[in-house]
Scaffold this active site. Structure first.
Site, PDB file in Angstrom:
ATOM      1  N   HIS A  29       0.669  -1.241  -0.163  1.00  0.00           N
ATOM      2  CA  HIS A  29      -0.027  -0.084  -0.167  1.00  0.00           C
ATOM      3  C   HIS A  29       0.919   1.401  -0.009  1.00  0.00           C
ATOM      4  O   HIS A  29       0.695   2.219  -0.675  1.00  0.00           O
ATOM      5  CB  HIS A  29      -0.902   0.033   1.211  1.00  0.00           C
ATOM      6  N   GLU A  30       1.706   1.330   0.783  1.00  0.00           N
ATOM      7  CA  GLU A  30       2.627   2.657   1.042  1.00  0.00           C
ATOM      8  C   GLU A  30       3.299   2.437  -0.235  1.00  0.00           C
ATOM      9  O   GLU A  30       4.089   3.626  -0.412  1.00  0.00           O
ATOM     10  CB  GLU A  30       3.306   2.487   2.365  1.00  0.00           C
ATOM     11  N   HIS A  33       1.999   4.719  -2.893  1.00  0.00           N
ATOM     12  CA  HIS A  33       1.953   6.056  -2.578  1.00  0.00           C
ATOM     13  C   HIS A  33       3.576   6.528  -2.957  1.00  0.00           C
ATOM     14  O   HIS A  33       3.692   7.618  -3.624  1.00  0.00           O
ATOM     15  CB  HIS A  33       1.951   6.397  -0.880  1.00  0.00           C
TER      16      HIS A  33
END
Length: 557
Positions: A29-30, A33
């Site tokens: 997920h990170e 980003h």
């Protein structure tokens, strides 16, 4: 003290898998980003797996601090110009920046770059889920059952609507179904709502309006869940084995009885009755059976046994002494070796060529390897034991996958209707397509569940928090690495959806702000954003408290 020790043991047994699964999902997920942020020219200050104090870390040549933090319940990417890990802008720092520095900050980036960077996290979770499912489908394929009804439970929604054994399910609400699992998933998410089931019977198509009933189910680990059911099954729960002097035998249950209900609760399979009785050690149960066309009730007190579950915990379980397997002849094919040898319905086969057997399948396996060779069966009939000689002959059979094979057989069965299964293999592109479908199914199922909760069709107690995730992680670990990966994929979709909720402090909240900014031509004021972040934080905290309470309640209740 005993309860506390049990709870500590529960955490210890599940924490390793839990940390692995959650860390994998957070990292992906990170990383979404991070990658899109870097591509957009935004400077990144920190990439953290976990919250709280740093355990270990490294600063790369771009000035990004990569670190592992103490509390493994999430993670974050902090961009240049952020006040904290929630990507809240540090307005004072931003005002003091030069134009060059401002261009490298998150707040100073163009609107589309900020939106793309924020959306990349949840999108990465969906991509991970698709990739995991695709790999599992490619490596393992899957075995599916044709949507053919073998058994209809008495007083179930299907029986009330007129569904009969042998009906082939073709579509639900106009949507074509190919497997029994598709039917179960669709029905499970629609309790209390009328659906239209299209079936094929005797070559004709018929539509039946059915309202699934809400039932509480229990999986193999004892986890309880609510779902819709219409009362159809792939197998017929015919009792073929009764333990001598067991509770069922003492109550008058005999082989050949068909299970209908327990305490008024409809039974579809042996799995249903096993779970129901297993949860009631030492308690009285009224078992409803069908015998010779008549419905009878038998009060039975379940005996208490101690067993070890899949998580390694010892617990008391109930038993009444019936089994789905027993070497009892329930059918004899015409002109078969068994008929020629004089076998009769109800004969119990005790041994084959002197070797004790516990099921008809053992007899069938032995016969398959002794084509045209006389085999001696020791048979119990009417309380007496006799020897019967039978010679297995080759015949064309259809296996559980639907494949025509030639095998030696004597022509007997145990009365259980076979489940027609087929194995589906997938190439890389097919597996990818199935991964997309599976991920989409989880997304739609999540929205269906939320709609059911809002509409009052289902309870919100199935929403779980960290404790339940840890518990499920440990349980999946007992089933193997592929089960852990499948669980990780499902959880990855859930994390992606959760982060897209339009709640400030979540990715969806940021995207909501950017949408407002696009319409207004300028961002919301600092005060309005601060108030929104406080409200969002309170909402997320309330959700976490509620989910954790559900976790605790499920363990002590």
């Amino acid at each position: 003290m005993g309860g506390a020790a049990s709870f500590i043991g529960f955490l210890t047994n599940n924490v390793i898998t839990f940390v692995f699964v959650l860390s994998l999902l957070v990292f992906v997920h990170e990383m979404g980003h991070y990658l899109v942020g870097r591509w957009s020219g935004i400077r990144i200050m920190a990439f953290s797996i976990g919250f709280g104090p740093e355990i270990l870390g490294h600063t790369d040549r771009h000035g990004t601090r990569w670190k592992l933090s103490l509390i493994p319940l999430g993670g974050y990417v902090r961009f240049f110009g952020d006040e904290d890990a929630s990507s809240k802008t540090d307005t004072d720092q931003l005002a003091a920046m030069t134009e060059e520095a401002r261009a490298q900050s998150f707040a100073g980036a163009k609107l589309w770059k900020r939106a793309a960077t924020v959306a990349a996290g949840p999108i990465a979770n969906f991509i991970l889920a698709i990739a995991i499912f695709a790999v599992l489908f490619s490596v393992y394929g899957r075995t599916v059952a044709d949507p053919v009804v073998a058994m209809v439970t008495r007083d179930g929604a299907a029986a009330e609507a007129g569904i009969e054994p042998g009906d082939r399910l073709m579509a639900i609400d106009g949507v074509k179904v190919k497997t029994f699992d598709e039917v179960q998933r669709y029905v499970g998410l629609r309790p209390g709502r009328t659906i239209v089931l299209t079936v094929e019977r005797d070559g004709q198509m018929r539509d039946f309006r059915i309202m699934p009933k809400l039932v509480e189910d229990t999986d193999q680990f004892g986890n309880k869940m609510e779902m819709g059911r219409i009362g159809i099954a792939l197998v017929d729960p015919l009792i073929t084995g009764v333990e001598p002097n067991g509770p069922a035998a003492k109550a008058g249950i005999v082989a050949g009885d068909r299970l209908i209900a327990a305490d008024g609760n409809a039974i579809a399979t042996y799995y249903d009755i096993g779970r129901y009785i297993g949860d009631r050690p030492g308690k009285s149960i009224v078992l409803t059976i069908q015998r010779n066309g008549e419905i009878r009730d038998f009060p039975i007190v379940a005996e208490t046994l101690t067993e070890t579950d899949a998580s390694g915990n010892k617990k008391d379980v109930g038993s009444i002494g019936i089994a789905p397997i027993d070497p009892l002849v329930a059918s004899i094919a015409p002109d078969s070796p068994a008929e020629a040898a004089g076998l009769e319905l109800g004969d119990r086969i005790l041994s084959v060529d002197g070797q004790a057997v516990g099921s008809i399948s053992e007899v069938q396996r032995y016969a398959a390897s002794h084509v045209d060779k006389p085999v001696s069966l020791s048979v119990e009939r009417g309380g007496q034991t006799r020897d019967v000689t039978v010679t297995p002959k080759k015949s064309a059979e259809t296996d559980i996958f639907g494949t025509q094979i030639e095998i030696a057989t004597i022509g007997i069965t145990d009365g259980q209707k076979p489940i027609r299964l087929r194995y589906e293999a997938y190439g890389p592109f097919q597996a990818l397509g199935e991964g997309v479908k599976q991920t989409g199914s989880i997304v739609s199922g999540t929205f269906e569940y939320i709609a059911n909760v809002i509409g009052g069709y289902m309870k919100a107690d199935q929403l779980g928090g960290p404790i339940r995730v840890a518990q499920l992680s440990g349980q999946m670990a007992t089933l193997g690495f592929s089960a852990v990966l499948q669980f990780a994929a499902i959880l990855s979709v859930s994390i992606g959806l959760l982060n897209l909720m339009p709640v400030p402090v979540l990715d969806g909240g940021h995207l909501m702000f950017y949408a407002i900014e696009a319409v207004r031509g300028k961002p919301l004021g600092a005060r309005a954003q601060d108030i929104a972040f406080r409200i969002g934080f309170a909402m997320v905290l309330s959700l976490m408290v509620f989910a954790t309470w559900n976790d605790i309640s499920s363990r002590i209740g």
